[in-house]
Design an enzyme around this catalytic site. Structure first.
Site, PDB file in Angstrom:
ATOM      1  N   ILE A 199       0.812  -1.216   0.000  1.00  0.00           N
ATOM      2  CA  ILE A 199       0.000   0.000   0.000  1.00  0.00           C
ATOM      3  C   ILE A 199       0.845   1.265   0.000  1.00  0.00           C
ATOM      4  CG2 ILE A 199      -1.993  -1.081   1.096  1.00  0.00           C
ATOM      5  CD1 ILE A 199      -1.073  -0.032   3.762  1.00  0.00           C
ATOM      6  N   THR A 238       8.840  -0.245   3.138  1.00  0.00           N
ATOM      7  CA  THR A 238       7.620  -0.558   2.390  1.00  0.00           C
ATOM      8  C   THR A 238       6.526  -0.946   3.366  1.00  0.00           C
ATOM      9  OG1 THR A 238       8.946  -1.374   0.526  1.00  0.00           O
ATOM     10  CG2 THR A 238       6.635  -2.025   0.587  1.00  0.00           C
ATOM     11  N   ASP A 267       9.422  14.578  10.978  1.00  0.00           N
ATOM     12  CA  ASP A 267       9.135  14.359   9.557  1.00  0.00           C
ATOM     13  C   ASP A 267       7.646  14.556   9.285  1.00  0.00           C
ATOM     14  OD1 ASP A 267       9.885  13.899   6.961  1.00  0.00           O
ATOM     15  OD2 ASP A 267       9.734  11.724   7.092  1.00  0.00           O
TER      16      ASP A 267
END
Length: 383
Positions: free
Chosen positions: A85, A92, A196
């Site tokens: 996804i 990942t 982030d």
């Protein structure tokens, strides 16, 4: 019948002590240490174990059963991987299903064969983040080490990230900003800096619930505040003082850095594009010049005064002038998306804004005051 004799070791110890006391006289025979007086009112009795009836009653509650089920350890072998996804520089993410319960999760596989010190640091951070629980923060359930890779089991958000979203309606954008700020304020209270914040790390579900995700680059801070000078994260959303360490006397405040990233993200949602003159996928030198050497981006003049002031409160070049997450939760723009209700749990001194540059003030007669303060005064008079 013989009388019960004390253990040989005990008898020997007693004999040794008595012999020593007989051989060596005390220097100060009148010296003694009084015992502290015991206050019965201060003593706290140990709690009794719950009875079988109360235990049965507590476990029969559906909400408690759900919480207990959520706390159950999920083994890696119990997960069925469905499809990928998302992916990025850090790893990942796959959609997985727990075979026994049918619950859907997101499994993030972190890239790289890390050194032992780095691996231990990642594991420590994930273990701490596993205890994080807030409606606007993606839940971290478990951590696995499989085939040399670190894999993290996360809460699944069915509508993906907010990357590429264009939210021109200020009322809707106010609600999104309030949810993100709630999550940031919670993390900052726990001494956790995300480092982030960006649209791709802000996830949404079908109920329009927004949550902060991707703690692969987060850092748990000590009470003394770590400088956080490692080069992780996305430069497009980094604050100027983090990219150029010569700014702000070489000091980096991770909390203020998260606020800058939030301001860039919210302005990007409103504009429908990256708010700087260069693209966010541009080269490092172009992004550095745009972020560190030019004036911070501003909301367009067509936006409301509240929204323009909110963006200005986030995108201050000096970190000390940026509002905190707690202060921003009480900003008029954010309050508007919360039905006009302020966060009353905060003290007044926490809500006072830091000094602002004169360009952010509005001229009213011979006085210059913040628009947000003016609005509060006017509301009080009208009432």
């Amino acid at each position: 019948m013989r009388p019960i004799q004390p253990p040989q070791g005990t008898a020997a110890a007693v004999a040794a002590v008595s012999s020593m006391s007989n051989q060596k006289p005390r220097r100060r025979p009148n010296l003694s240490l009084p015992l502290p007086p015991r206050e019965p009112t201060v003593a706290v009795p140990l709690p009794l174990p719950p009875s079988s009836a109360s235990a049965a009653t507590s476990t029969s509650h559906p909400q408690q059963q759900q919480q207990q089920a959520a706390r159950q350890v999920i083994g890696f072998s119990e997960l069925d991987r469905m499809n990928r996804i998302g992916s990025g520089m850090g790893g990942t993410v796959y959609k997985v299903v727990h075979r026994q319960s049918g619950r859907v999760f997101a499994l993030k596989v972190i890239y790289g064969n890390h050194e032992d010190s780095v691996r231990n640091q990642i594991c420590r951070e994930i273990l701490i983040l596993r205890d994080v629980s807030h409606p606007n923060v993606v839940k971290c359930h478990e951590m696995y080490e499989h085939n040399g890779e670190i894999q993290v089991l996360l809460e699944f958000m069915d509508r993906g990230s907010l990357e590429g979203f264009h939210i021109a309606d200020e009322l809707e954008l106010s609600g999104v900003a309030r949810q993100i700020l709630s999550g940031i304020a919670y993390l900052h209270r726990r001494k956790i800096v995300h480092r982030d914040i960006k649209p791709s790390n802000l996830l949404i579900d079908s109920n329009k619930l927004v949550k902060i995700a991707d703690f692969g680059v987060s850092r748990v801070l000590a009470q003394t505040m770590d400088p956080c000078n490692s080069s992780v994260g996305t430069i497009a959303y980094m604050s100027p003082e983090r990219i150029n360490t010569d700014l702000n006397h070489g000091q980096y405040d991770g909390y203020a850095g998260d606020i800058w990233s939030l301001g860039v993200s919210i302005l990007e949602f409103y504009l429908g594009r990256f708010p700087f003159a260069v693209g966010r996928q541009g080269d490092w030198a172009s992004l550095m010049c745009a972020i560190c050497m030019s004036q911070p981006p501003e909301a367009p003049v067509t936006a409301s005064r509240e929204f323009r002031d909110f963006i200005a409160c986030c995108l201050q070049r000096e970190p000390g002038r940026r509002w905190t997450a707690v202060q921003l939760l009480n900003h008029p723009f954010v309050v508007r998306g919360n039905g006009g209700q302020r966060d009353g749990s905060q003290n007044l001194h926490q809500l006072l804004p830091p000094p602002r540059p004169l360009s952010s003030y509005y001229q009213i007669g011979n006085c210059k005051i913040l628009w947000s303060m003016t609005k509060c005064l006017l509301e009080g008079i009208l009432r």
